[in-house]
Scaffold this motif. Sequence first.
Motif, PDB file in Angstrom:
ATOM      1  N   ARG A   1     -47.447  69.550 128.649  1.00  0.00           N
ATOM      2  CA  ARG A   1     -46.798  68.286 128.946  1.00  0.00           C
ATOM      3  C   ARG A   1     -47.771  67.330 129.661  1.00  0.00           C
ATOM      4  NH1 ARG A   1     -43.025  70.124 132.156  1.00  0.00           N
ATOM      5  NH2 ARG A   1     -42.536  71.835 130.742  1.00  0.00           N
ATOM      6  N   ARG A   2     -48.469  67.866 130.625  1.00  0.00           N
ATOM      7  CA  ARG A   2     -49.415  67.015 131.366  1.00  0.00           C
ATOM      8  C   ARG A   2     -50.473  66.434 130.435  1.00  0.00           C
ATOM      9  NH1 ARG A   2     -50.443  70.841 134.901  1.00  0.00           N
ATOM     10  NH2 ARG A   2     -52.690  70.591 134.771  1.00  0.00           N
ATOM     11  N   VAL A   3     -50.980  67.277 129.573  1.00  0.00           N
ATOM     12  CA  VAL A   3     -52.024  66.812 128.650  1.00  0.00           C
ATOM     13  C   VAL A   3     -51.458  65.751 127.708  1.00  0.00           C
ATOM     14  CG1 VAL A   3     -53.495  67.494 126.732  1.00  0.00           C
ATOM     15  CG2 VAL A   3     -53.369  68.930 128.764  1.00  0.00           C
ATOM     16  N   GLU A   4     -50.281  66.020 127.193  1.00  0.00           N
ATOM     17  CA  GLU A   4     -49.703  65.051 126.258  1.00  0.00           C
ATOM     18  C   GLU A   4     -49.466  63.711 126.942  1.00  0.00           C
ATOM     19  OE1 GLU A   4     -46.432  67.307 124.865  1.00  0.00           O
ATOM     20  OE2 GLU A   4     -47.537  68.115 123.140  1.00  0.00           O
ATOM     21  N   LYS A   5     -49.091  63.783 128.178  1.00  0.00           N
ATOM     22  CA  LYS A   5     -48.874  62.553 128.929  1.00  0.00           C
ATOM     23  C   LYS A   5     -50.193  61.785 129.058  1.00  0.00           C
ATOM     24  CE  LYS A   5     -46.852  60.965 133.301  1.00  0.00           C
ATOM     25  NZ  LYS A   5     -47.817  61.250 134.390  1.00  0.00           N
ATOM     26  N   ALA A   6     -51.233  62.520 129.383  1.00  0.00           N
ATOM     27  CA  ALA A   6     -52.552  61.886 129.541  1.00  0.00           C
ATOM     28  C   ALA A   6     -53.012  61.268 128.224  1.00  0.00           C
ATOM     29  CB  ALA A   6     -53.565  62.914 130.038  1.00  0.00           C
ATOM     30  N   ILE A   7     -52.770  61.986 127.130  1.00  0.00           N
ATOM     31  CA  ILE A   7     -53.160  61.474 125.816  1.00  0.00           C
ATOM     32  C   ILE A   7     -52.442  60.157 125.536  1.00  0.00           C
ATOM     33  CG2 ILE A   7     -52.892  61.863 123.342  1.00  0.00           C
ATOM     34  CD1 ILE A   7     -53.447  64.824 123.836  1.00  0.00           C
ATOM     35  N   ALA A   8     -51.143  60.161 125.789  1.00  0.00           N
ATOM     36  CA  ALA A   8     -50.358  58.961 125.531  1.00  0.00           C
ATOM     37  C   ALA A   8     -50.819  57.816 126.422  1.00  0.00           C
ATOM     38  CB  ALA A   8     -48.879  59.254 125.771  1.00  0.00           C
ATOM     39  N   GLU A   9     -51.078  58.148 127.674  1.00  0.00           N
ATOM     40  CA  GLU A   9     -51.447  57.120 128.639  1.00  0.00           C
ATOM     41  C   GLU A   9     -52.763  56.433 128.258  1.00  0.00           C
ATOM     42  OE1 GLU A   9     -51.686  57.430 133.415  1.00  0.00           O
ATOM     43  OE2 GLU A   9     -50.059  58.474 132.369  1.00  0.00           O
ATOM     44  N   LEU A  10     -53.681  57.230 127.803  1.00  0.00           N
ATOM     45  CA  LEU A  10     -55.002  56.683 127.464  1.00  0.00           C
ATOM     46  C   LEU A  10     -55.062  56.188 126.019  1.00  0.00           C
ATOM     47  CD1 LEU A  10     -57.255  59.367 129.168  1.00  0.00           C
ATOM     48  CD2 LEU A  10     -56.802  57.044 129.962  1.00  0.00           C
ATOM     49  N   GLY A  11     -54.062  56.505 125.240  1.00  0.00           N
ATOM     50  CA  GLY A  11     -54.109  56.132 123.826  1.00  0.00           C
ATOM     51  C   GLY A  11     -55.254  56.844 123.130  1.00  0.00           C
ATOM     52  N   TYR A  12     -55.359  58.112 123.439  1.00  0.00           N
ATOM     53  CA  TYR A  12     -56.484  58.887 122.909  1.00  0.00           C
ATOM     54  C   TYR A  12     -56.263  59.294 121.459  1.00  0.00           C
ATOM     55  CZ  TYR A  12     -59.223  63.140 122.119  1.00  0.00           C
ATOM     56  OH  TYR A  12     -60.028  64.096 121.590  1.00  0.00           O
ATOM     57  N   ILE A  13     -57.264  59.064 120.614  1.00  0.00           N
ATOM     58  CA  ILE A  13     -57.250  59.557 119.231  1.00  0.00           C
ATOM     59  C   ILE A  13     -58.526  60.362 119.017  1.00  0.00           C
ATOM     60  CG2 ILE A  13     -57.226  58.962 116.790  1.00  0.00           C
ATOM     61  CD1 ILE A  13     -55.728  56.487 117.378  1.00  0.00           C
ATOM     62  N   PRO A  14     -58.390  61.658 118.794  1.00  0.00           N
ATOM     63  CA  PRO A  14     -59.576  62.506 118.655  1.00  0.00           C
ATOM     64  C   PRO A  14     -60.454  62.076 117.491  1.00  0.00           C
ATOM     65  CG  PRO A  14     -57.550  63.763 118.223  1.00  0.00           C
ATOM     66  CD  PRO A  14     -57.139  62.409 118.697  1.00  0.00           C
TER      67      PRO A  14
ATOM     68  N   VAL B   1     -57.413  69.183 133.658  1.00  0.00           N
ATOM     69  CA  VAL B   1     -57.723  70.451 132.982  1.00  0.00           C
ATOM     70  C   VAL B   1     -59.101  70.345 132.333  1.00  0.00           C
ATOM     71  CG1 VAL B   1     -55.302  70.960 132.459  1.00  0.00           C
ATOM     72  CG2 VAL B   1     -56.677  69.643 130.839  1.00  0.00           C
ATOM     73  N   SER B   2     -59.503  71.380 131.638  1.00  0.00           N
ATOM     74  CA  SER B   2     -60.797  71.322 130.955  1.00  0.00           C
ATOM     75  C   SER B   2     -60.614  70.743 129.552  1.00  0.00           C
ATOM     76  CB  SER B   2     -61.386  72.715 130.842  1.00  0.00           C
ATOM     77  OG  SER B   2     -60.754  73.413 129.801  1.00  0.00           O
ATOM     78  N   PRO B   3     -61.692  70.207 128.995  1.00  0.00           N
ATOM     79  CA  PRO B   3     -61.626  69.666 127.631  1.00  0.00           C
ATOM     80  C   PRO B   3     -61.082  70.693 126.639  1.00  0.00           C
ATOM     81  CG  PRO B   3     -63.726  69.107 128.631  1.00  0.00           C
ATOM     82  CD  PRO B   3     -63.017  70.000 129.610  1.00  0.00           C
ATOM     83  N   MET B   4     -61.425  71.924 126.858  1.00  0.00           N
ATOM     84  CA  MET B   4     -60.995  72.980 125.950  1.00  0.00           C
ATOM     85  C   MET B   4     -59.470  73.053 125.884  1.00  0.00           C
ATOM     86  SD  MET B   4     -62.428  74.812 123.887  1.00  0.00           S
ATOM     87  CE  MET B   4     -61.271  75.380 122.664  1.00  0.00           C
ATOM     88  N   THR B   5     -58.862  72.897 126.982  1.00  0.00           N
ATOM     89  CA  THR B   5     -57.398  72.956 127.005  1.00  0.00           C
ATOM     90  C   THR B   5     -56.803  71.776 126.238  1.00  0.00           C
ATOM     91  OG1 THR B   5     -57.444  74.080 129.119  1.00  0.00           O
ATOM     92  CG2 THR B   5     -55.393  73.025 128.505  1.00  0.00           C
ATOM     93  N   VAL B   6     -57.428  70.625 126.416  1.00  0.00           N
ATOM     94  CA  VAL B   6     -56.974  69.464 125.657  1.00  0.00           C
ATOM     95  C   VAL B   6     -57.114  69.751 124.169  1.00  0.00           C
ATOM     96  CG1 VAL B   6     -57.355  67.030 125.171  1.00  0.00           C
ATOM     97  CG2 VAL B   6     -57.629  67.891 127.499  1.00  0.00           C
ATOM     98  N   SER B   7     -58.243  70.319 123.812  1.00  0.00           N
ATOM     99  CA  SER B   7     -58.478  70.654 122.416  1.00  0.00           C
ATOM    100  C   SER B   7     -57.365  71.564 121.908  1.00  0.00           C
ATOM    101  CB  SER B   7     -59.831  71.347 122.271  1.00  0.00           C
ATOM    102  OG  SER B   7     -59.998  71.827 120.963  1.00  0.00           O
ATOM    103  N   ARG B   8     -56.976  72.523 122.739  1.00  0.00           N
ATOM    104  CA  ARG B   8     -55.902  73.433 122.318  1.00  0.00           C
ATOM    105  C   ARG B   8     -54.600  72.680 122.091  1.00  0.00           C
ATOM    106  NH1 ARG B   8     -58.384  76.953 126.352  1.00  0.00           N
ATOM    107  NH2 ARG B   8     -59.580  78.498 125.196  1.00  0.00           N
ATOM    108  N   VAL B   9     -54.320  71.745 122.944  1.00  0.00           N
ATOM    109  CA  VAL B   9     -53.085  70.967 122.772  1.00  0.00           C
ATOM    110  C   VAL B   9     -53.138  70.173 121.469  1.00  0.00           C
ATOM    111  CG1 VAL B   9     -51.695  69.074 123.686  1.00  0.00           C
ATOM    112  CG2 VAL B   9     -52.625  70.799 125.230  1.00  0.00           C
ATOM    113  N   ILE B  10     -54.266  69.511 121.264  1.00  0.00           N
ATOM    114  CA  ILE B  10     -54.429  68.726 120.035  1.00  0.00           C
ATOM    115  C   ILE B  10     -54.206  69.580 118.810  1.00  0.00           C
ATOM    116  CG2 ILE B  10     -56.095  67.531 118.588  1.00  0.00           C
ATOM    117  CD1 ILE B  10     -57.574  66.760 121.123  1.00  0.00           C
TER     118      ILE B  10
END
Lengths: 345, 345
Positions: A40-53, A19-28
Amino acid sequence: MSANSADVTIRDVASLAGVSPMTVSRVINESDRVSPDTQRRVEKAIAELGYIPSRLARGLSARRTGTLAVIVPDVANPFFTMVVRAAEDVARRSAYRVILCDTRADLAVERDVIEELIAHRVEGIAIAPVSDRSKPHLARLARFRVPFVLIDRTVAGIECDAVVGDSVGGAQQLVEHLIRLGHRRIGLIVEADEVSSARERRQGYESALRAAGLPLDPALVEVATPDPDGGLEAMGRLLSSEDRPSAVFAVNNLVALGAIEAVRNTGLDVPDDVALVCFDDIEFASRLYPFLTALEQPAETFGTLGTRLLLDRIEGRGPARDHVVVLPGQLTVRRSCGAQAVGAA
Amino acid sequence: MSANSADVTIRDVASLAGVSPMTVSRVINESDRVSPDTQRRVEKAIAELGYIPSRLARGLSARRTGTLAVIVPDVANPFFTMVVRAAEDVARRSAYRVILCDTRADLAVERDVIEELIAHRVEGIAIAPVSDRSKPHLARLARFRVPFVLIDRTVAGIECDAVVGDSVGGAQQLVEHLIRLGHRRIGLIVEADEVSSARERRQGYESALRAAGLPLDPALVEVATPDPDGGLEAMGRLLSSEDRPSAVFAVNNLVALGAIEAVRNTGLDVPDDVALVCFDDIEFASRLYPFLTALEQPAETFGTLGTRLLLDRIEGRGPARDHVVVLPGQLTVRRSCGAQAVGAA
DNA sequence: CGTGGTTGTGGTACCGATAACACGTTTGCG
DNA sequence: CGCAAACGTGTTATCGGTACCACAACCACG
């Protein structure tokens, strides 16, 4: 799993989730305009990468840092320790972080610290200022539109929200208590007049004396730094005067500690030779050894209320006019004043 | 003078000074490649506009936030209060700011707080972890390459810089002291075994008993939360046992406070009926009333040294191997143990 | 007098996120 | 069935600084 999560950005998450970064931002940010599937897809990606904004980036673009500051002249003073702890707690419950600053009652440090906090773009500050001379520092905050709340002390010429104790009334109570016990020569150990609480406690002391028809003797008033050493020296001077006081009112708990030490060093005793009362209890000490007759202030309430007022201001919920809260203290009679402690337990 | 300085940016300064933003940046950062004349013009513009550079923007592009964090389980514990104050001081001297976090000994809070701090991109963390169960939190820090230093407690399975006290040795000294005074049934009030300092103090207690040929009686060991209430309850249980101890070693100062209260509530007295020793002094209390026989730890040194190690790591000056500092404590004999206090004054 | 090195300064891209707007796709309702 | 509103998502510009490179002016040296 990546070897190092430190550099994962919103873009990495976006591309992994397709997806686009903007969509990730919306999820966050828990915006609701995201389809459940995408979310769900975004949250999975966040968890997988251990992303902390990054709060830096967020703060920069959203103009909100989610950070408050608490400035006190001495964290080691139990009163301020409790203020800080309470403030931190309230802040966290509202998803704010707290930067703690201890000025050590030094105006230059206070100035620097405030510059720093503005640079950090904190959203608000709860401050127990060094003294009236803190005025330019607070003016600077006002100029930068940083909301602030005064804790424990007001500053001449600054209008704003504040949470303070009833210093005049409290001091009166303490001194009246001494008078009731029969004392006629009552000393005062106070810090510099440019600290509002000290000034007011002195006023309370004076008005209690006047009300009782007692003379105001300048020789009975000693100015000291607000710590045990200050109390020690000041009490030393009082004791060595020709007509020494039979009772002393110390401006706060730490000063009282030093004062007691001075009395004992002279081979005298509290309360038999010199009675003593003060502002602010030392909880841990009293628990071990209920000795100090003190005007207890609800330190935690100073912190909680102050921080709440601050958050109200920040979030625009604050009242139009300045909100000054005066918290009453409570006189707790113990041994240091020489009264039979009223067995309240 | 502008009505509001909040929105002054480097570009405003640049155009007022008639230079590029880059040049202003150089002046701010004290790069020497600026002509004296330009420098003066820029500084004048900065002063005129009341410009304060944004740490957010700086942090974002320069990847340095100039912020450290200190995490403690309880700021109100005098030991940690001093640690925090010392850390703050050292940090400021090196131009770092400090974010204070009080976890209240709650693992969930600790986890959240650490997430937050990573999001804030703090450059390092000095942490007194809740317990061994803090391990995943610290692992997360490691994964994000955030340097950290353990204070007062190590964590099983985590290798890193640390500043701890000599808990085994200190506990031994305290218990040996009680044995020397003739005690044979010595109780222990300790916090959960998953806290390294508690575990080690228990070890010291046990080895002192063994060395003296005394039996280890599980009935003499009580586990408590490390605060006055915990001490109160634990001591209550010890006192109500059939063969109650004649002396008790409390794992820290606050626990000792509660323990004393429990003794007194039972109509008994310290040290006549139960002798008491503990780790960590309460300075303010001892100043007023030198009572607790304690193994004093140099709290400020924990903070200063820990922060120095941290700064070394951050600035790459750290040693290749982990640096674990063990600070010795000092046994201070006062009344609570029942020994005639050796008049050292 | 040409060449290489220093000095002072500016231009451009980018740090990592979000605001504001744009756009294609449903959905709703007369 | 048609058109508007609601929905889901992407694009672009920007927040306020700094890194990196470019470049002109000046210097010294052989």
